[in-house]
Design a protein around this motif. Structure first.
Motif, PDB file in Angstrom:
ATOM      1  N   PHE A  27       0.840  -1.209   0.000  1.00  0.00           N
ATOM      2  CA  PHE A  27       0.000   0.000   0.000  1.00  0.00           C
ATOM      3  C   PHE A  27       0.873   1.257   0.000  1.00  0.00           C
ATOM      4  O   PHE A  27       0.611   2.213  -0.735  1.00  0.00           O
ATOM      5  N   SER A  28       1.916   1.249   0.819  1.00  0.00           N
ATOM      6  CA  SER A  28       2.825   2.396   0.868  1.00  0.00           C
ATOM      7  C   SER A  28       3.547   2.575  -0.461  1.00  0.00           C
ATOM      8  O   SER A  28       3.693   3.699  -0.961  1.00  0.00           O
ATOM      9  N   LEU A  29       3.979   1.479  -1.065  1.00  0.00           N
ATOM     10  CA  LEU A  29       4.662   1.546  -2.359  1.00  0.00           C
ATOM     11  C   LEU A  29       3.745   2.140  -3.428  1.00  0.00           C
ATOM     12  O   LEU A  29       4.171   2.978  -4.227  1.00  0.00           O
ATOM     13  N   LEU A  30       2.493   1.735  -3.413  1.00  0.00           N
ATOM     14  CA  LEU A  30       1.553   2.238  -4.421  1.00  0.00           C
ATOM     15  C   LEU A  30       1.256   3.713  -4.224  1.00  0.00           C
ATOM     16  O   LEU A  30       1.298   4.500  -5.177  1.00  0.00           O
ATOM     17  N   THR A  31       0.930   4.102  -3.014  1.00  0.00           N
ATOM     18  CA  THR A  31       0.478   5.474  -2.763  1.00  0.00           C
ATOM     19  C   THR A  31       1.614   6.492  -2.792  1.00  0.00           C
ATOM     20  O   THR A  31       1.424   7.633  -3.226  1.00  0.00           O
ATOM     21  N   LYS A  32       2.802   6.072  -2.354  1.00  0.00           N
ATOM     22  CA  LYS A  32       3.916   7.011  -2.265  1.00  0.00           C
ATOM     23  C   LYS A  32       4.859   6.961  -3.474  1.00  0.00           C
ATOM     24  O   LYS A  32       5.700   7.850  -3.628  1.00  0.00           O
ATOM     25  N   CYS A  33       4.688   5.941  -4.299  1.00  0.00           N
ATOM     26  CA  CYS A  33       5.612   5.778  -5.427  1.00  0.00           C
ATOM     27  C   CYS A  33       4.868   5.591  -6.742  1.00  0.00           C
ATOM     28  O   CYS A  33       4.895   6.469  -7.603  1.00  0.00           O
ATOM     29  N   PHE A  34       4.176   4.471  -6.901  1.00  0.00           N
ATOM     30  CA  PHE A  34       3.509   4.181  -8.166  1.00  0.00           C
ATOM     31  C   PHE A  34       2.545   5.291  -8.573  1.00  0.00           C
ATOM     32  O   PHE A  34       2.529   5.719  -9.722  1.00  0.00           O
ATOM     33  N   TYR A  35       1.742   5.763  -7.629  1.00  0.00           N
ATOM     34  CA  TYR A  35       0.691   6.733  -7.937  1.00  0.00           C
ATOM     35  C   TYR A  35       1.059   8.165  -7.580  1.00  0.00           C
ATOM     36  O   TYR A  35       0.183   9.033  -7.490  1.00  0.00           O
ATOM     37  N   ASP A  36       2.323   8.420  -7.387  1.00  0.00           N
ATOM     38  CA  ASP A  36       2.792   9.774  -7.108  1.00  0.00           C
ATOM     39  C   ASP A  36       2.729  10.595  -8.401  1.00  0.00           C
ATOM     40  O   ASP A  36       3.511  10.373  -9.326  1.00  0.00           O
ATOM     41  N   LYS A  37       1.806  11.544  -8.471  1.00  0.00           N
ATOM     42  CA  LYS A  37       1.589  12.339  -9.682  1.00  0.00           C
ATOM     43  C   LYS A  37       2.272  13.707  -9.626  1.00  0.00           C
ATOM     44  O   LYS A  37       2.124  14.511 -10.545  1.00  0.00           O
ATOM     45  N   PHE A 246       9.920  -9.216  -4.604  1.00  0.00           N
ATOM     46  CA  PHE A 246      10.499  -8.842  -3.310  1.00  0.00           C
ATOM     47  C   PHE A 246      10.780 -10.108  -2.508  1.00  0.00           C
ATOM     48  O   PHE A 246      10.033 -11.087  -2.586  1.00  0.00           O
ATOM     49  N   PHE A 247      11.853 -10.068  -1.693  1.00  0.00           N
ATOM     50  CA  PHE A 247      12.307 -11.243  -0.960  1.00  0.00           C
ATOM     51  C   PHE A 247      12.208 -11.052   0.546  1.00  0.00           C
ATOM     52  O   PHE A 247      12.869 -11.754   1.309  1.00  0.00           O
ATOM     53  N   ARG A 248      11.398 -10.158   1.007  1.00  0.00           N
ATOM     54  CA  ARG A 248      11.321  -9.768   2.412  1.00  0.00           C
ATOM     55  C   ARG A 248      10.869 -10.945   3.284  1.00  0.00           C
ATOM     56  O   ARG A 248       9.750 -11.433   3.159  1.00  0.00           O
ATOM     57  N   HIS A 249      11.746 -11.366   4.184  1.00  0.00           N
ATOM     58  CA  HIS A 249      11.454 -12.548   5.007  1.00  0.00           C
ATOM     59  C   HIS A 249      10.219 -12.354   5.883  1.00  0.00           C
ATOM     60  O   HIS A 249       9.496 -13.315   6.177  1.00  0.00           O
ATOM     61  N   GLU A 250       9.986 -11.122   6.300  1.00  0.00           N
ATOM     62  CA  GLU A 250       8.898 -10.858   7.245  1.00  0.00           C
ATOM     63  C   GLU A 250       7.525 -10.819   6.582  1.00  0.00           C
ATOM     64  O   GLU A 250       6.497 -10.742   7.267  1.00  0.00           O
ATOM     65  N   GLN A 251       7.481 -10.863   5.262  1.00  0.00           N
ATOM     66  CA  GLN A 251       6.210 -10.766   4.536  1.00  0.00           C
ATOM     67  C   GLN A 251       5.581 -12.143   4.324  1.00  0.00           C
ATOM     68  O   GLN A 251       6.283 -13.141   4.141  1.00  0.00           O
ATOM     69  N   GLU A 252       4.266 -12.180   4.334  1.00  0.00           N
ATOM     70  CA  GLU A 252       3.565 -13.374   3.876  1.00  0.00           C
ATOM     71  C   GLU A 252       3.684 -13.452   2.357  1.00  0.00           C
ATOM     72  O   GLU A 252       3.812 -12.442   1.681  1.00  0.00           O
ATOM     73  N   LYS A 253       3.623 -14.654   1.833  1.00  0.00           N
ATOM     74  CA  LYS A 253       3.705 -14.819   0.392  1.00  0.00           C
ATOM     75  C   LYS A 253       2.399 -14.345  -0.221  1.00  0.00           C
ATOM     76  O   LYS A 253       1.332 -14.892   0.035  1.00  0.00           O
ATOM     77  N   GLU A 254       2.493 -13.301  -1.053  1.00  0.00           N
ATOM     78  CA  GLU A 254       1.303 -12.707  -1.691  1.00  0.00           C
ATOM     79  C   GLU A 254       1.638 -12.272  -3.107  1.00  0.00           C
ATOM     80  O   GLU A 254       2.774 -11.889  -3.405  1.00  0.00           O
ATOM     81  N   HIS A 255       0.608 -12.298  -3.945  1.00  0.00           N
ATOM     82  CA  HIS A 255       0.754 -11.821  -5.313  1.00  0.00           C
ATOM     83  C   HIS A 255      -0.322 -10.768  -5.578  1.00  0.00           C
ATOM     84  O   HIS A 255      -1.490 -10.958  -5.222  1.00  0.00           O
ATOM     85  N   PHE A 256       0.088  -9.659  -6.200  1.00  0.00           N
ATOM     86  CA  PHE A 256      -0.820  -8.557  -6.483  1.00  0.00           C
ATOM     87  C   PHE A 256      -0.824  -8.252  -7.968  1.00  0.00           C
ATOM     88  O   PHE A 256       0.222  -8.274  -8.624  1.00  0.00           O
ATOM     89  N   ILE A 257      -1.990  -7.953  -8.501  1.00  0.00           N
ATOM     90  CA  ILE A 257      -2.137  -7.502  -9.889  1.00  0.00           C
ATOM     91  C   ILE A 257      -2.630  -6.059  -9.825  1.00  0.00           C
ATOM     92  O   ILE A 257      -3.746  -5.794  -9.394  1.00  0.00           O
ATOM     93  N   ILE A 258      -1.754  -5.139 -10.209  1.00  0.00           N
ATOM     94  CA  ILE A 258      -1.963  -3.714  -9.926  1.00  0.00           C
ATOM     95  C   ILE A 258      -1.938  -2.883 -11.202  1.00  0.00           C
ATOM     96  O   ILE A 258      -1.026  -3.032 -12.044  1.00  0.00           O
ATOM     97  N   ARG A 259      -2.888  -1.992 -11.344  1.00  0.00           N
ATOM     98  CA  ARG A 259      -2.873  -1.026 -12.435  1.00  0.00           C
ATOM     99  C   ARG A 259      -1.916   0.107 -12.063  1.00  0.00           C
ATOM    100  O   ARG A 259      -2.106   0.777 -11.056  1.00  0.00           O
ATOM    101  N   ALA A 260      -0.900   0.286 -12.872  1.00  0.00           N
ATOM    102  CA  ALA A 260       0.112   1.313 -12.554  1.00  0.00           C
ATOM    103  C   ALA A 260       0.431   2.138 -13.799  1.00  0.00           C
ATOM    104  O   ALA A 260       0.254   1.699 -14.914  1.00  0.00           O
TER     105      ALA A 260
END
Length: 260
Positions: A27-37, A246-260
């Motif tokens: 969520f932070s990656l999307l709002t602060k990076c991908f969707y930064d206009k 991403f290889f972050r050990h602390e993350q659960e394994k998840e896959h996202f399909i995102i419009r960017a």
């Protein structure tokens, strides 16, 4: 082309924006990076770099390499035409700038320099980073390196002319952990998975890998599915053009399909 259209329609059907994401990291990656206009002064520098290539009417001999150092095409092409067809798009160049600026990687590896359009986004995104960029065609690499030396003389970068597999198999990329790797070289399943396996020893917990053209062909989609399922891979984001890993050990394994 028909395959890509079908893949894109499928992507649109399953894709979400930030409102469908519950992972704080994504969520932070999307709002602060991908969707930064917000406009960035670096965007004009990227445009000027592109313009200088589009205005270059000189011809060079371009050689493309397949897996295993096999030459499969050698043609004489105009630099401006290469920039129009083979380079990263302006929109993607700005996104790659934001991604690099967001993560601030110490060491960046680019597989496939071409004319340096993506390289310029990476360099401007994190001026303190070291960028190592590989290119199989000597003439193309020379154009990029000469332009980089003129426009970014103070940046820490090295352009290397080498067949990708040979460079990686020789262990020359294992001298450090790569915090960001941009894969834009050989768009085949065999080569993509080979690069993936050869570079796995260089990851750290915060490494970011970006694969270009993951829906280019059925083979590339198969490669992407294999990468997603790898036990060391924790989070993947499919933006259709690019696949983020991403290889972050602390993350659960998840896959996202995102419009960017």
């Amino acid at each position: 082309m028909l395959f890509q259209i079908k893949s894109y329609l499928k992507f649109l059907w399953h894709s979400k924006n930030e409102h469908g994401v519950h992972s704080p990291f994504v969520f932070s990656l999307l709002t602060k990076c991908f969707y930064d206009k917000k406009p960035k002064p670096e965007y004009s520098i990227l445009n000027n770099y592109r313009k200088s290539l589009l205005e270059n009417k000189n011809f060079i001999d371009v050689t493309d390499f397949g897996a295993g150092s096999k030459v499969f095409k050698s043609t004489r092409r105009q630099i401006s035409k290469i920039a129009q067809t083979a380079g990263i798009s302006p929109k993607r160049a700005e996104l790659l700038f934001r991604v690099t600026n967001y993560f601030k990687p110490k060491n960046v590896l680019e597989i496939g320099t071409s004319l340096g359009l993506a390289s310029s986004s990476i360099a401007l995104g994190s001026k303190e980073s070291f960028l190592l960029s590989l290119e199989g065609c000597q003439n193309t690499q020379s154009v990029a390196e000469n332009l980089f030396n003129k426009q970014f003389p103070d940046f820490n970068f090295e352009f290397v002319n080498s067949e990708f597999s040979k460079f990686l198999k020789d262990g020359l990329a294992n001298s450090c952990d790569w915090n960001l790797i941009y894969f834009d070289g050989n768009h085949s399943k065999k080569a993509t998975l080979e690069y993936f396996d050869l570079l796995l020893p260089t990851i750290d917990n915060d490494s970011v890998w970006v694969f270009d053209d993951i829906h280019w062909s059925s083979e590339m989609e198969e490669a992407w599915e294999t990468i997603k399922k790898h036990p060391k891979v924790k989070v993947t984001i499919d933006t259709f053009q690019w696949g983020f890993v991403f290889f972050r050990h602390e993350q659960e394994k998840e896959h996202f399909i995102i419009r960017a």
